[in-house]
Write an enzyme that holds these catalytic residues in place. Sequence first.
Site, PDB file in Angstrom:
ATOM      1  CD  GLN A 116       4.539  -3.191  -5.390  1.00 44.18           C
ATOM      2  OE1 GLN A 116       5.241  -2.659  -4.532  1.00 44.18           O
ATOM      3  NE2 GLN A 116       4.016  -4.376  -5.208  1.00 44.18           N
TER       4      GLN A 116
ATOM      5  CE1 TYR B  77       1.409  -4.133  -8.341  1.00 46.23           C
ATOM      6  CE2 TYR B  77       1.194  -5.263  -6.242  1.00 46.23           C
ATOM      7  CZ  TYR B  77       1.594  -5.272  -7.566  1.00 46.23           C
ATOM      8  OH  TYR B  77       2.160  -6.399  -8.094  1.00 46.23           O
ATOM      9  CB  SER B  78      -1.611   1.926  -2.771  1.00 49.52           C
ATOM     10  OG  SER B  78      -1.129   0.842  -2.029  1.00 49.52           O
TER      11      SER B  78
ATOM     12  CB  SER C   9       8.177   3.450  -2.938  1.00 53.43           C
ATOM     13  OG  SER C   9       7.439   3.334  -1.756  1.00 53.43           O
TER      14      SER C   9
ATOM     15  CD  GLU D 286       5.746  -5.387  -1.182  1.00 52.20           C
ATOM     16  OE1 GLU D 286       5.944  -4.241  -0.825  1.00 52.20           O
ATOM     17  OE2 GLU D 286       4.640  -5.787  -1.614  1.00 52.20           O
TER      18      GLU D 286
ATOM     19  CB  SER E 201      -1.941  -2.937   7.473  1.00 52.04           C
ATOM     20  OG  SER E 201      -3.140  -3.697   7.447  1.00 52.04           O
TER      21      SER E 201
ATOM     22  CD  GLU F 181      -3.956  -3.267  11.827  1.00 51.27           C
ATOM     23  OE1 GLU F 181      -3.335  -2.912  10.813  1.00 51.27           O
ATOM     24  OE2 GLU F 181      -3.560  -3.002  12.987  1.00 51.27           O
TER      25      GLU F 181
END
Lengths: 416, 384
Positions: free
Chosen positions: A119, A121-122, A154, A237, A377, A379
């Site tokens: 994936q 994404y980040s 990952s 997810e 996260s 948060e």
Amino acid sequence: MDLRYTEQDQAFRSEVREWLEENVPRKKLETLDEKKAWHRKLYEAGYLGMGWPSEYGGRDARPMEQAIVGEEMVRARAPAPVNGLGISIVGPTLIHHGTEEQNQRHIQKILTAEEIWCQLYSEPNAGSDLASLQCRADIDGDEFVVNGQKVWTSGAHNSDWGLMLARTDRNAPKHQGISCILVDMSSPGVEVRPLKQLSGSQEFSEVFFSDVRVPADNLIGELNTGWRIAQTTLSYERGGNTLSRYTRMQESFNRLLDVVGIVKRDGAALIDSPHIRWRLGKVYADMEILRYSSLRILSRLERGERPGPEASIAKLHYSELDKAIQEVFLDILGPYGQQIEGIPDHIALEPDTDPFEPGSWAYAFAWSRAGTIYAGSSEIQKNILGERVLGLPKEVRADRVQATAQQASSSGNGDD
Amino acid sequence: MKFDFSEDQVMLRNLIREFLTDQCPGSHVREMIESETGFDREIYRQFVQLGILPFPEQYGGGDLGMVEQAIILEEMGRIPYPGPYFATVMLAGSALQLSNDENAMARFLPDASNGDLIMTLAFTEDDTGWTADAISAEAALNGESVTLNGRKRFVPFADAADIILTVARTPGTSGQDGVSIIAIPADAEGVSTGKEMMFDVTSRTATVEFTNVSVPVENIIGEAGAAWPVLEHVIRRAAVAASAEMLGASRRSMEMANEYAKERKQFGQFIGQFQAVKHMLAEMLEKVENGHAAVYYAAWALDADAPDAALAASVAKSTMNTSSRKVCGDSIQVMGGIGFTWEHDLHFFFKRAKNLEVLYGDVDHHYDQVLNEVLAGRVAGAGD
């Protein structure tokens, strides 16, 4: 209310358990080929992509059946399927948003692990603020040209394909200029650099893209609708399999009960300490809550409801709980809890664990720190709960203030 | 696997909510707590006559289960309702039902079902524990009568009760042996009540002294000296019922704080826009939803006589003990100075939750029970 498993569920569970007893590999899977072979075996038994429509190789299984497989795999200490992200994220995304041609090309290969997926994404500057991602996919004829960097990816080192979010319109507001694209990881210009993690293991990578050419056909959905597509994949997810997370915690707890009966501190078995008993009681109570709430989510899924923003409660809960539980385990175990090599058999979480590999108390402790960061996260989950469930007004954010100001100056009036 | 309420259960919840919000608005709660008895007899009578009691139908009850009682108690927690429903139905009523004493049930339940008879259970003594070791009041059998001596504290609605089911032990016994439940008419000779006033002004309790109180042996509920297993079960039901009430108090507090955070402005914006406040509310929501799962799982487990019913009851009570203090307390924090006034209703929920925290087992008691149940293997199977 009826919280019993149906006879059908129970029969299915025994079937799964029996199959796992016979088929779980006796020795550790070392090579990628061995891992793919195990993945394929799970698929052929009908235990992967089970909820997918049968036309795509699934079996339209009920959420409860999927949960049962998840639980039984934990109990049997079965290795996880090597194409985990392909199964949990990419497949469902394709089924919901992909074209028939894309689905025909990839879904079967995802199920059989012929294609391993990651994936993308980040990015270094787009973690929690994912929509600020900068990796570009510029249109050039019937191709995209991709330039930029992804990180914390990952499984990238093993992956054949990646599900990418890239910026396709730099002038649009940030959420509206993103597209979702399938990228062949063997394309020229893709460079994967593995990263070692806090746990000591090496599951994720940085990925660099330099003038990588991707066919325009690899676009998922419409151009510039990638953010909306990503929202649905993120909720897969989060909706996730919380029951099997409970089962994993319970397995560790039961092992800890064995250990505290044997190991002595200051001359008495650990289990005889009232302080330790109190903490064990608390941990178990907290774990049970996760089980009950998992059953509540499952019951909702069984009724055909999709996981909504409430899935954030589950994500927040299990990840924070895992951190708290692992802390207690390490408190109780003393230095043994931190030992990654040479731990006596009667204290080890699992026998024959190599250093920096899953199966030690220390490794589980280390990984508990990741759970409150990945997949949104804690948060971010609290923002989602506050804004989308409790209906609280959005916070004042510097990027929104800026966007509004830009819009106002470019349109020449300050009405907005 | 069905975790949702049935249609009937949803109707029950709506009925109770409608009745209580109509009949017990905040203004009337304040009138009730100022009154001599601390509750409104007429509202209580109408309430129990709604056909919602767990008692068998032949004694005027609705034969409803623990899930239904949890629904009712959760709604009461949202008021918070001041009155002897918990004492009469969940404590004394459960003791009669679980004792399986047909004579006693026939004698008391019909009047309790139409609201004419108020009952309570006198368990707690100077030793405020919830195990059999906490009981030292003595009941001496002499022929056809039984003589009771001892002091009970924190007896819910003892002032209003007509019948006080009193827990006492046969002289010379200890632990779980020799414990009996005896029905004592509140006006019997030798019974005197002393005023107690608690921080939670919406709940009334009293100290009750028994000095050579003599009643016929027929007043022993169930078998003389063998009541402990029944009481253990009564306390378990009460723990779940109290958890449901704490859940209602918590959810209502959170709703009030959440509304306030959407209206109140400071520093030029709604306070709910600040992550410090937003995240506090998100954590409250998580605790409330987890509390819902715990309370209703435990109620269902009692109804289904599941192997992990005792475990689930202790999980629910320990969880609501820690969650409700946090949720009701943080609601006050969100509301700031207004939340600290007597005039705002928020403190009633905070105090009701605090009151229930120490009843039917505090958090230490229940963590202990959780581990005992786990070590004894009384946990849920995975359907195998």
